[in-house]
Design an enzyme around this catalytic site. Sequence first.
Site, PDB file in Angstrom:
ATOM      1  N   GLU A   1      82.037  19.733  53.402  1.00 39.67           N
ATOM      2  CA  GLU A   1      82.422  21.143  53.567  1.00 39.67           C
ATOM      3  C   GLU A   1      81.566  21.808  54.651  1.00 39.67           C
ATOM      4  O   GLU A   1      80.332  21.707  54.627  1.00 39.67           O
ATOM      5  CB  GLU A   1      82.251  21.891  52.228  1.00 39.67           C
ATOM      6  CG  GLU A   1      82.595  23.370  52.338  1.00 39.67           C
ATOM      7  CD  GLU A   1      82.797  24.076  50.992  1.00 39.67           C
ATOM      8  OE1 GLU A   1      82.811  23.386  49.943  1.00 39.67           O
ATOM      9  OE2 GLU A   1      82.942  25.303  50.997  1.00 39.67           O
TER      10      GLU A   1
ATOM     11  N   ASP B   1      86.379  19.375  39.268  1.00 41.09           N
ATOM     12  CA  ASP B   1      84.997  19.675  39.652  1.00 41.09           C
ATOM     13  C   ASP B   1      84.078  19.657  38.442  1.00 41.09           C
ATOM     14  O   ASP B   1      84.438  20.161  37.372  1.00 41.09           O
ATOM     15  CB  ASP B   1      84.937  21.090  40.247  1.00 41.09           C
ATOM     16  CG  ASP B   1      84.627  21.080  41.731  1.00 41.09           C
ATOM     17  OD1 ASP B   1      84.113  20.058  42.232  1.00 41.09           O
ATOM     18  OD2 ASP B   1      84.909  22.092  42.382  1.00 41.09           O
TER      19      ASP B   1
ATOM     20  N   ASP C   1      85.837  24.378  41.229  1.00 39.18           N
ATOM     21  CA  ASP C   1      85.127  25.491  40.600  1.00 39.18           C
ATOM     22  C   ASP C   1      85.284  26.754  41.449  1.00 39.18           C
ATOM     23  O   ASP C   1      84.806  27.829  41.067  1.00 39.18           O
ATOM     24  CB  ASP C   1      83.662  25.149  40.311  1.00 39.18           C
ATOM     25  CG  ASP C   1      82.873  24.778  41.542  1.00 39.18           C
ATOM     26  OD1 ASP C   1      83.437  24.778  42.652  1.00 39.18           O
ATOM     27  OD2 ASP C   1      81.664  24.470  41.402  1.00 39.18           O
ATOM     28  N   SER C   2      86.001  26.641  42.574  1.00 36.12           N
ATOM     29  CA  SER C   2      86.417  27.841  43.322  1.00 36.12           C
ATOM     30  C   SER C   2      87.226  28.754  42.406  1.00 36.12           C
ATOM     31  O   SER C   2      87.415  29.930  42.720  1.00 36.12           O
ATOM     32  CB  SER C   2      87.245  27.454  44.547  1.00 36.12           C
ATOM     33  OG  SER C   2      88.295  26.575  44.195  1.00 36.12           O
TER      34      SER C   2
ATOM     35  N   GLU D   1      78.624  18.085  43.469  1.00 34.60           N
ATOM     36  CA  GLU D   1      77.934  18.436  44.697  1.00 34.60           C
ATOM     37  C   GLU D   1      76.661  17.602  44.749  1.00 34.60           C
ATOM     38  O   GLU D   1      75.783  17.758  43.892  1.00 34.60           O
ATOM     39  CB  GLU D   1      77.663  19.950  44.739  1.00 34.60           C
ATOM     40  CG  GLU D   1      78.970  20.719  44.812  1.00 34.60           C
ATOM     41  CD  GLU D   1      78.824  22.225  44.913  1.00 34.60           C
ATOM     42  OE1 GLU D   1      77.696  22.727  45.080  1.00 34.60           O
ATOM     43  OE2 GLU D   1      79.862  22.909  44.828  1.00 34.60           O
TER      44      GLU D   1
ATOM     45  N   LYS E   1      84.361  15.433  40.646  1.00 33.38           N
ATOM     46  CA  LYS E   1      83.655  15.747  41.898  1.00 33.38           C
ATOM     47  C   LYS E   1      82.366  16.478  41.568  1.00 33.38           C
ATOM     48  O   LYS E   1      82.376  17.375  40.728  1.00 33.38           O
ATOM     49  CB  LYS E   1      84.531  16.617  42.801  1.00 33.38           C
ATOM     50  CG  LYS E   1      83.809  17.100  44.061  1.00 33.38           C
ATOM     51  CD  LYS E   1      84.736  17.658  45.096  1.00 33.38           C
ATOM     52  CE  LYS E   1      85.083  19.115  44.957  1.00 33.38           C
ATOM     53  NZ  LYS E   1      83.922  20.041  45.015  1.00 33.38           N
TER      54      LYS E   1
HETATM   55  O1  KIV Z   1      85.842  24.264  44.348  1.00 37.64           O
HETATM   56  C1  KIV Z   1      86.587  23.978  45.290  1.00 37.64           C
HETATM   57  O2  KIV Z   1      87.720  24.455  45.405  1.00 37.64           O
HETATM   58  C2  KIV Z   1      86.094  23.049  46.291  1.00 37.64           C
HETATM   59  C3  KIV Z   1      86.817  23.032  47.588  1.00 37.64           C
HETATM   60  C4  KIV Z   1      86.294  24.113  48.439  1.00 37.64           C
HETATM   61  C5  KIV Z   1      86.760  21.729  48.235  1.00 37.64           C
HETATM   62  O3  KIV Z   1      85.136  22.392  46.078  1.00 37.64           O
END
Ligand code: KIV
Length: 276
Positions: free
Chosen positions: A193, A95, A56-57, A126, A124
């Site tokens: 992280e 994510d 989600d970056s 959090e 993934k």
């Molecule tokens: O969203 C993302 O790119 C991440 C990385 C920073 C691991 O979660």
Amino acid sequence: MYTQLEQRGMPEPPVNVGTLRNMKEAGEKIACLTAYDASFAVLVDAAGTDLVLVGDSLGMVIQGHDTTVPVTVNDIIYHCRSVARGLRRAFLVADMPFMSYTEPGLALDNAVRLMQEGGAMMVKLEGGEGQIEIVEHLARHDIPVCAHLGLKPQSVHKIGGFKVQGREPDKAAEMIATARRLQDAGADVVLLECVPNEVGKAVTAQLSVPVIGIGAGPDVDGQILVLYDVLGITRGRTPRFVRNFQAEHPTPLEALRAYVKAVKDREYPAPEHCFS
Ligand code: KIV
């Protein structure tokens, strides 16, 4: 019947959860990167990256937001689908964005969309103590899960900034215990992280599943970086753990190969990329 899935015409079979576990056991470092489109996915795969995350970056590096909070499930699906078309060997993780996994049923519905519509092989989220029930629910339905601990960017407004986590002994102990509980709940991978080296090392030693770090020191099982940070095209100040590999290489593919090699050879992260 399964030949195509295992080989896809490649000299090496595609990476799966078993490959990642074997790499941990063998002490081979796992090289991971984010990607958001098919063209870069081809390069990242050709460079030998083991795991690719549609993070989600993308809210920050693609959409230009200040945080990951505005990203939606549809955004991740759009980019994940594009990345899936470019990959041959790497394992694809997507994510789960902000508020897409607040209840077990909602989490399952969204994880199914990321896998069926996006082509992801793992999701993934959090996670902390509050997400154990969610991880259990997904695992019970055979959804592969990566639990993201330490700095959780979706909580940036609650934490009050992007800060190193687990510096105090009680917070570190709590994080290590939570990582164990997330593994027991069914997480197949843990991502850490922005934590001190000592926390990265302790979590990695205590878990049987692979631990991937970003700013978590050299002792974790694998490293991940945001693709645009590796290529030196991120706007603004970059975090301490970032190394711009493009600065030392003429083409993006060579820069990505150098990143994978540096991870495998344990040259990245160096002490200047770590928190202790
Ligand atoms: O969203 C993302 O790119 C991440 C990385 C920073 C691991 O979660």
